[in-house]
Design a protein around this motif. Structure first.
Motif, PDB file in Angstrom:
ATOM      1  N   GLY A  32       0.817  -1.202   0.000  1.00 42.87           N
ATOM      2  CA  GLY A  32       0.000   0.000   0.000  1.00 42.87           C
ATOM      3  C   GLY A  32       0.850   1.250   0.000  1.00 42.87           C
ATOM      4  O   GLY A  32       2.064   1.209  -0.232  1.00 42.87           O
ATOM      5  N   LYS A  33       0.217   2.381   0.274  1.00 38.21           N
ATOM      6  CA  LYS A  33       0.901   3.656   0.372  1.00 38.21           C
ATOM      7  C   LYS A  33       1.196   3.945   1.848  1.00 38.21           C
ATOM      8  O   LYS A  33       0.425   3.573   2.730  1.00 38.21           O
ATOM      9  N   CYS A  34       2.307   4.620   2.094  1.00 37.66           N
ATOM     10  CA  CYS A  34       2.662   4.967   3.470  1.00 37.66           C
ATOM     11  C   CYS A  34       3.005   6.453   3.550  1.00 37.66           C
ATOM     12  O   CYS A  34       3.608   7.012   2.632  1.00 37.66           O
ATOM     13  N   THR A  35       2.601   7.071   4.644  1.00 39.03           N
ATOM     14  CA  THR A  35       2.885   8.484   4.887  1.00 39.03           C
ATOM     15  C   THR A  35       3.419   8.652   6.296  1.00 39.03           C
ATOM     16  O   THR A  35       2.855   8.091   7.250  1.00 39.03           O
ATOM     17  N   TYR A  36       4.496   9.401   6.424  1.00 37.84           N
ATOM     18  CA  TYR A  36       5.057   9.717   7.740  1.00 37.84           C
ATOM     19  C   TYR A  36       4.891  11.214   7.974  1.00 37.84           C
ATOM     20  O   TYR A  36       5.285  12.034   7.137  1.00 37.84           O
ATOM     21  N   LEU A  37       4.293  11.574   9.118  1.00 34.97           N
ATOM     22  CA  LEU A  37       4.029  12.972   9.458  1.00 34.97           C
ATOM     23  C   LEU A  37       4.704  13.321  10.768  1.00 34.97           C
ATOM     24  O   LEU A  37       4.559  12.622  11.771  1.00 34.97           O
ATOM     25  N   PHE A  38       5.447  14.440  10.746  1.00 28.67           N
ATOM     26  CA  PHE A  38       6.090  14.923  11.968  1.00 28.67           C
ATOM     27  C   PHE A  38       6.242  16.438  11.865  1.00 28.67           C
ATOM     28  O   PHE A  38       6.854  16.945  10.923  1.00 28.67           O
ATOM     29  N   GLU A  39       5.637  17.144  12.842  1.00 30.03           N
ATOM     30  CA  GLU A  39       5.601  18.603  12.820  1.00 30.03           C
ATOM     31  C   GLU A  39       5.036  19.058  11.470  1.00 30.03           C
ATOM     32  O   GLU A  39       3.945  18.673  11.106  1.00 30.03           O
ATOM     33  N   ASP A  40       5.774  19.846  10.716  1.00 27.23           N
ATOM     34  CA  ASP A  40       5.273  20.317   9.419  1.00 27.23           C
ATOM     35  C   ASP A  40       5.825  19.500   8.256  1.00 27.23           C
ATOM     36  O   ASP A  40       5.684  19.881   7.088  1.00 27.23           O
ATOM     37  N   ASN A  41       6.471  18.381   8.567  1.00 23.44           N
ATOM     38  CA  ASN A  41       7.085  17.559   7.533  1.00 23.44           C
ATOM     39  C   ASN A  41       6.197  16.364   7.176  1.00 23.44           C
ATOM     40  O   ASN A  41       5.551  15.775   8.044  1.00 23.44           O
ATOM     41  N   SER A  42       6.176  16.033   5.892  1.00 26.79           N
ATOM     42  CA  SER A  42       5.398  14.904   5.410  1.00 26.79           C
ATOM     43  C   SER A  42       6.198  14.147   4.360  1.00 26.79           C
ATOM     44  O   SER A  42       6.787  14.763   3.461  1.00 26.79           O
ATOM     45  N   TYR A  43       6.241  12.829   4.512  1.00 25.17           N
ATOM     46  CA  TYR A  43       6.961  11.979   3.562  1.00 25.17           C
ATOM     47  C   TYR A  43       5.991  10.909   3.073  1.00 25.17           C
ATOM     48  O   TYR A  43       5.387  10.205   3.881  1.00 25.17           O
ATOM     49  N   LEU A  48       5.827  -2.600   0.694  1.00 22.00           N
ATOM     50  CA  LEU A  48       5.432  -3.982   0.473  1.00 22.00           C
ATOM     51  C   LEU A  48       5.921  -4.801   1.655  1.00 22.00           C
ATOM     52  O   LEU A  48       7.087  -4.715   2.036  1.00 22.00           O
ATOM     53  N   LEU A  49       5.014  -5.548   2.252  1.00 20.21           N
ATOM     54  CA  LEU A  49       5.351  -6.414   3.383  1.00 20.21           C
ATOM     55  C   LEU A  49       5.056  -7.847   2.988  1.00 20.21           C
ATOM     56  O   LEU A  49       3.893  -8.226   2.861  1.00 20.21           O
ATOM     57  N   GLY A  50       6.102  -8.629   2.741  1.00 21.31           N
ATOM     58  CA  GLY A  50       5.919 -10.007   2.313  1.00 21.31           C
ATOM     59  C   GLY A  50       5.662 -10.952   3.465  1.00 21.31           C
ATOM     60  O   GLY A  50       5.653 -10.552   4.638  1.00 21.31           O
ATOM     61  N   GLU A  51       5.474 -12.215   3.158  1.00 23.03           N
ATOM     62  CA  GLU A  51       5.199 -13.205   4.199  1.00 23.03           C
ATOM     63  C   GLU A  51       6.414 -13.464   5.078  1.00 23.03           C
ATOM     64  O   GLU A  51       6.302 -14.091   6.132  1.00 23.03           O
ATOM     65  N   ASP A  52       7.592 -12.955   4.656  1.00 21.22           N
ATOM     66  CA  ASP A  52       8.783 -13.063   5.501  1.00 21.22           C
ATOM     67  C   ASP A  52       8.851 -11.931   6.514  1.00 21.22           C
ATOM     68  O   ASP A  52       9.788 -11.852   7.312  1.00 21.22           O
ATOM     69  N   PHE A  53       7.855 -11.023   6.489  1.00 15.82           N
ATOM     70  CA  PHE A  53       7.748  -9.908   7.427  1.00 15.82           C
ATOM     71  C   PHE A  53       8.918  -8.929   7.328  1.00 15.82           C
ATOM     72  O   PHE A  53       9.297  -8.302   8.315  1.00 15.82           O
ATOM     73  N   LYS A  54       9.494  -8.788   6.127  1.00 14.12           N
ATOM     74  CA  LYS A  54      10.571  -7.825   5.908  1.00 14.12           C
ATOM     75  C   LYS A  54      10.027  -6.683   5.061  1.00 14.12           C
ATOM     76  O   LYS A  54       9.887  -6.821   3.846  1.00 14.12           O
ATOM     77  N   PRO A  55       9.700  -5.540   5.672  1.00 10.70           N
ATOM     78  CA  PRO A  55       9.087  -4.439   4.930  1.00 10.70           C
ATOM     79  C   PRO A  55      10.062  -3.819   3.930  1.00 10.70           C
ATOM     80  O   PRO A  55      11.244  -3.644   4.214  1.00 10.70           O
ATOM     81  N   GLU A  56       9.531  -3.481   2.780  1.00  5.85           N
ATOM     82  CA  GLU A  56      10.301  -2.784   1.747  1.00  5.85           C
ATOM     83  C   GLU A  56       9.621  -1.436   1.492  1.00  5.85           C
ATOM     84  O   GLU A  56       8.444  -1.391   1.116  1.00  5.85           O
ATOM     85  N   ILE A  57      10.350  -0.353   1.742  1.00  3.82           N
ATOM     86  CA  ILE A  57       9.808   0.988   1.587  1.00  3.82           C
ATOM     87  C   ILE A  57      10.352   1.607   0.305  1.00  3.82           C
ATOM     88  O   ILE A  57      11.570   1.609   0.081  1.00  3.82           O
ATOM     89  N   LYS A  58       9.466   2.137  -0.529  1.00  2.94           N
ATOM     90  CA  LYS A  58       9.868   2.708  -1.809  1.00  2.94           C
ATOM     91  C   LYS A  58       9.490   4.188  -1.884  1.00  2.94           C
ATOM     92  O   LYS A  58       8.574   4.647  -1.196  1.00  2.94           O
TER      93      LYS A  58
END
Length: 217
Positions: A32-43, A48-58
């Motif tokens: 899915g899509k992911c968003t990180y918010l902190f103060e006035d910053n947004s990323y 992708l989180l596979g069945e091996d539970f190792k997240p891949e952030i793009k």
């Protein structure tokens, strides 16, 4: 033969343990899509989180932000693994400490000597466990009933020094929201807010949002 208090505490804990929400064993992962918010910053990025539970952030360049998002995904999914009670606690005994309006508190003897738990209304609302040389103390204020198990929705976490039994980290407050995706009651983290005090004793909040979620096949 176990005494009555020990046996009943183990039954009470087992019942609550088995009512936690877990994913089916045929879980293949999700994305899915992911968003990180902190103060006035947004990323914003994708994950992708596979069945091996190792997240891949793009699509996010900052390594510290990627690691922070990945750690939240991993921490959540590792608690969704279904592990039978006897495979985890067969060598533990549960002993009554006290009973109050907050629940039935018990300590553990045996393999995980020194751990403590508290159970109320079929939910484990306090965890006191030694993990990797540090005691983690968690208090759950609010649960979410999925209909097929309970999820912690609002809770605090703090690290305790195992030698002095004094806190060696600040208390962190979490608030989670979940969404149901798929056809087999897969409840997935939709957002997480983390609140704490910074070095200047000022309140800070980090927020993680996960949207457009879909299961991997």
């Amino acid at each position: 033969m176990k005494n009555l208090k020990e046996q009943s505490c183990k039954d009470i804990f087992k019942n609550a343990y088995e009512k936690r929400y877990t994913w089916n064993t045929d879980f293949k992962g999700y994305k899915g899509k992911c968003t990180y918010l902190f103060e006035d910053n947004s990323y914003e990025g994708e994950f992708l989180l596979g069945e091996d539970f190792k997240p891949e952030i793009k699509n996010i360049d900052e390594e510290n932000i990627k690691k922070s998002i990945a750690s939240q995904l991993f921490e959540v999914c590792i608690h969704r693994v279904k592990r039978e009670f006897n495979s985890v606690h067969s060598e533990n005994n549960f002993n009554l400490l006290k009973s109050s309006e907050n629940g039935i508190e018990m300590n553990v003897s045996g393999r995980n000597e020194g751990d403590k738990y508290r159970v109320k209304d079929d939910c484990i609302n306090m965890v006191y466990r030694k993990i990797h040389g540090t005691i983690i103390e968690i208090f759950v204020e609010e649960f979410f009933d999925t209909g097929v198990g309970f999820l912690s929705k609002k809770y605090t976490s703090q690290q305790i020094n195992p030698k002095t039994l004094e806190s060696n980290s600040q208390k962190i407050e979490y608030k989670d929201e979940f969404i149901n995706i798929g056809k087999k009651d897969y409840w997935i983290l939709n957002s997480r807010s983390i609140k704490y005090l910074n070095q200047n004793q000022e309140e800070e909040i980090q927020k993680f949002v996960f949207e457009d979620l879909s299961l991997l096949k």
